[in-house]
Design a protein around this motif. Structure first.
Motif, PDB file in Angstrom:
ATOM      1  N   ALA A   1      -4.683  -6.071  -5.189  1.00  0.00           N
ATOM      2  CA  ALA A   1      -5.165  -5.143  -6.213  1.00  0.00           C
ATOM      3  C   ALA A   1      -5.798  -3.924  -5.560  1.00  0.00           C
ATOM      4  O   ALA A   1      -5.600  -2.781  -5.994  1.00  0.00           O
ATOM      5  CB  ALA A   1      -6.157  -5.840  -7.139  1.00  0.00           C
ATOM      6  N   LYS A   2      -6.562  -4.146  -4.491  1.00  0.00           N
ATOM      7  CA  LYS A   2      -7.175  -3.033  -3.761  1.00  0.00           C
ATOM      8  C   LYS A   2      -6.131  -2.127  -3.119  1.00  0.00           C
ATOM      9  O   LYS A   2      -6.372  -0.933  -2.930  1.00  0.00           O
ATOM     10  CB  LYS A   2      -8.119  -3.573  -2.686  1.00  0.00           C
ATOM     11  CG  LYS A   2      -9.449  -4.074  -3.198  1.00  0.00           C
ATOM     12  CD  LYS A   2     -10.372  -4.436  -2.044  1.00  0.00           C
ATOM     13  CE  LYS A   2     -11.760  -4.806  -2.533  1.00  0.00           C
ATOM     14  NZ  LYS A   2     -12.671  -5.132  -1.397  1.00  0.00           N
ATOM     15  N   LEU A   3      -4.972  -2.698  -2.782  1.00  0.00           N
ATOM     16  CA  LEU A   3      -3.909  -1.925  -2.133  1.00  0.00           C
ATOM     17  C   LEU A   3      -3.018  -1.191  -3.132  1.00  0.00           C
ATOM     18  O   LEU A   3      -2.103  -0.473  -2.732  1.00  0.00           O
ATOM     19  CB  LEU A   3      -3.063  -2.852  -1.261  1.00  0.00           C
ATOM     20  CG  LEU A   3      -3.791  -3.493  -0.071  1.00  0.00           C
ATOM     21  CD1 LEU A   3      -2.893  -4.490   0.646  1.00  0.00           C
ATOM     22  CD2 LEU A   3      -4.267  -2.416   0.904  1.00  0.00           C
TER      23      LEU A   3
ATOM     24  N   GLU B   1      -8.480 -14.624  -3.375  1.00  0.00           N
ATOM     25  CA  GLU B   1      -8.528 -13.641  -2.295  1.00  0.00           C
ATOM     26  C   GLU B   1      -7.246 -12.821  -2.232  1.00  0.00           C
ATOM     27  O   GLU B   1      -7.278 -11.614  -1.961  1.00  0.00           O
ATOM     28  CB  GLU B   1      -8.766 -14.350  -0.963  1.00  0.00           C
ATOM     29  CG  GLU B   1      -8.945 -13.405   0.224  1.00  0.00           C
ATOM     30  CD  GLU B   1     -10.114 -12.442   0.068  1.00  0.00           C
ATOM     31  OE1 GLU B   1     -10.097 -11.383   0.723  1.00  0.00           O
ATOM     32  OE2 GLU B   1     -11.052 -12.734  -0.707  1.00  0.00           O
TER      33      GLU B   1
ATOM     34  N   ARG C   1      -7.244 -10.305  -5.190  1.00  0.00           N
ATOM     35  CA  ARG C   1      -8.233  -9.253  -4.892  1.00  0.00           C
ATOM     36  C   ARG C   1      -7.694  -8.276  -3.852  1.00  0.00           C
ATOM     37  O   ARG C   1      -7.808  -7.049  -4.003  1.00  0.00           O
ATOM     38  CB  ARG C   1      -9.519  -9.884  -4.377  1.00  0.00           C
ATOM     39  CG  ARG C   1     -10.646  -8.872  -4.132  1.00  0.00           C
ATOM     40  CD  ARG C   1     -11.827  -9.512  -3.430  1.00  0.00           C
ATOM     41  NE  ARG C   1     -11.497  -9.876  -2.057  1.00  0.00           N
ATOM     42  CZ  ARG C   1     -11.518  -9.029  -1.032  1.00  0.00           C
ATOM     43  NH1 ARG C   1     -11.861  -7.757  -1.228  1.00  0.00           N
ATOM     44  NH2 ARG C   1     -11.208  -9.433   0.179  1.00  0.00           N
ATOM     45  N   THR C   2      -7.049  -8.802  -2.807  1.00  0.00           N
ATOM     46  CA  THR C   2      -6.556  -7.970  -1.708  1.00  0.00           C
ATOM     47  C   THR C   2      -5.452  -7.026  -2.168  1.00  0.00           C
ATOM     48  O   THR C   2      -5.494  -5.821  -1.887  1.00  0.00           O
ATOM     49  CB  THR C   2      -6.043  -8.858  -0.559  1.00  0.00           C
ATOM     50  OG1 THR C   2      -7.118  -9.656  -0.064  1.00  0.00           O
ATOM     51  CG2 THR C   2      -5.488  -8.010   0.573  1.00  0.00           C
TER      52      THR C   2
ATOM     53  N   PHE D   1      -9.478  -8.668 -11.426  1.00  0.00           N
ATOM     54  CA  PHE D   1      -9.024  -7.632 -10.493  1.00  0.00           C
ATOM     55  C   PHE D   1      -7.897  -6.739 -11.024  1.00  0.00           C
ATOM     56  O   PHE D   1      -7.646  -5.679 -10.454  1.00  0.00           O
ATOM     57  CB  PHE D   1      -8.553  -8.284  -9.188  1.00  0.00           C
ATOM     58  CG  PHE D   1      -9.605  -9.105  -8.507  1.00  0.00           C
ATOM     59  CD1 PHE D   1     -10.759  -8.517  -8.016  1.00  0.00           C
ATOM     60  CD2 PHE D   1      -9.455 -10.474  -8.352  1.00  0.00           C
ATOM     61  CE1 PHE D   1     -11.739  -9.268  -7.383  1.00  0.00           C
ATOM     62  CE2 PHE D   1     -10.418 -11.244  -7.722  1.00  0.00           C
ATOM     63  CZ  PHE D   1     -11.569 -10.638  -7.246  1.00  0.00           C
TER      64      PHE D   1
ATOM     65  N   LYS E   1       0.827  -1.215   0.000  1.00  0.00           N
ATOM     66  CA  LYS E   1       0.000   0.000   0.000  1.00  0.00           C
ATOM     67  C   LYS E   1       0.857   1.259   0.000  1.00  0.00           C
ATOM     68  O   LYS E   1       0.631   2.191  -0.791  1.00  0.00           O
ATOM     69  CB  LYS E   1      -0.922  -0.013   1.219  1.00  0.00           C
ATOM     70  CG  LYS E   1      -1.915   1.144   1.302  1.00  0.00           C
ATOM     71  CD  LYS E   1      -2.861   0.944   2.479  1.00  0.00           C
ATOM     72  CE  LYS E   1      -3.964   2.015   2.504  1.00  0.00           C
ATOM     73  NZ  LYS E   1      -3.426   3.352   2.829  1.00  0.00           N
TER      74      LYS E   1
END
Length: 357
Positions: free
Chosen positions: A253-255, A247, A250-251, A332, A220
């Protein structure tokens, strides 16, 4: 089944005999009994740091499976202790074991920055892809004190030479000032290795690495500072972490991660025996399942050395992993990718002097 007592804070539980050495070292029971009687500890499990003096620091990579021209490793051996690490076998070339020695005898190259600068200044050097940690992690614990990796990054920035880094350690954030400058010039790719989202899995597979929470935080923070981040799910070990693919993608990619890669575990050389010993002691209830499924990925053995297959595997399990990754990246990460590195900015002292004529 009851778990066997294990050596805390270490991945390997044995010191596999070095295949290049004629003599083998054993600790006999009578010696252990004597130590117990005298109150002595025959093995204090401490890490030793040993300085070595190489003449070169860049290693030409000839593998067609790896997209880099050179690797450089300021350290040999790795205190992180990842049980599956393919680099364990290289410790045998230094006269040590691929087992506990790999984690407890860390060789460091204090002269690495000087060797790198000399190479970049050589008359015939042309910029090519160089990767930190092609073998062992350049941000393992001792780097906090020695700062060899940081000094090498300063040199790369000085000459505007592109570099790729792969690490499991949040210590990379210490060098955020240099990394930001490199990234602004399109001279940097960073890969963060995240094998699992489970802290329990991380502790047994990678006992001295940064926690999963800290690795996700690292992804992040790097992304927020304009540094392109690739995440490596490496390795995928059937019956341990292959269920986490969707999972994990997905995790991260969001960061802010813009790319994702993976490898299938392969237990080459001495690592096969070291891993087998570890899994039977650590996960005895599913050891056979894990080993058999790894074999299914490599034609009935624990390892494949064939280029094109050794890192992706073959067979049904490998096909399922590849399919899951394709779907996860499409879902994602379909609209992001790593930017190309800029090789045009590089200049060295030799070229600068030639411009005077």
């Amino acid at each position: 089944m009851k778990k066997t007592a294990i050596i805390k804070g270490r991945g390997a539980q044995i010191n596999k005999h070095n295949r290049f050495l004629k003599n083998e070292y054993f600790i006999e029971d009578d010696f252990l009994n004597y130590c117990e009687k005298e109150g002595d500890n025959p093995d204090n499990n401490r890490t030793q740091y040993i300085e070595i003096f190489p003449k070169t620091i860049l290693n030409k990579v000839t593998s067609t499976d790896i997209g880099m021209a050179y690797s450089m490793n300021p350290y040999q051996g790795c205190e992180h202790g990842c049980i599956y690490c393919y680099a364990r076998n290289t410790h045998e070339y230094w006269g040590y074991s691929a087992g506990l020695d790999f984690e407890r005898k860390i060789l460091f190259k204090r002269n690495a920055p000087q060797l790198l600068e000399a190479k970049l200044n050589s008359k015939n050097w042309k910029p090519e892809n160089i990767m930190f940690s092609g073998n062992t992690d350049c941000y393992q614990p001792i780097e906090k004190k020695l700062e060899i990796t940081r000094d090498m990054l300063k040199i790369l920035l000085k000459y505007k030479h592109p570099v790729s880094i792969i690490t499991k350690n949040k210590l990379i954030l210490r060098d955020l000032d240099i990394l930001k400058e490199l990234a602004q010039l399109n001279l940097l790719h960073v890969s963060i290795s995240i094998t699992s989202l489970s802290e329990e899995t991380r502790r047994i597979l990678e006992p001295r690495t940064a926690s999963i929470k800290n690795r996700l935080k690292t992804v992040k923070l790097l992304s927020e500072n304009g540094i392109p981040v690739n995440v490596m799910m490496a390795p995928i070990i059937p019956a341990i972490n292959n269920h986490e693919i969707f999972e994990l993608v997905r995790t991260v990619a969001k960061l802010g991660a813009v790319s994702m890669g993976y490898t299938i575990v392969r237990l080459n050389g001495a690592i096969g025996e070291i891993f087998t010993d570890w899994v039977r002691k650590t996960l005895p209830d599913r050891a056979d399942k894990i080993l058999h499924q790894i074999e299914d990925c490599h034609g009935g053995t624990l390892n494949s050395s064939e280029f094109g297959k050794r890192m992706r595997g073959e067979g049904k399990i490998s096909e399922q992993v590849a399919m899951q990754f394709r779907l996860a990246r499409k879902k994602f990460m379909s609209d992001v990718c790593l930017p190309p590195l800029d090789y045009s900015l590089f200049t060295n002292d030799y070229n600068s002097q030639m411009r005077l004529f």
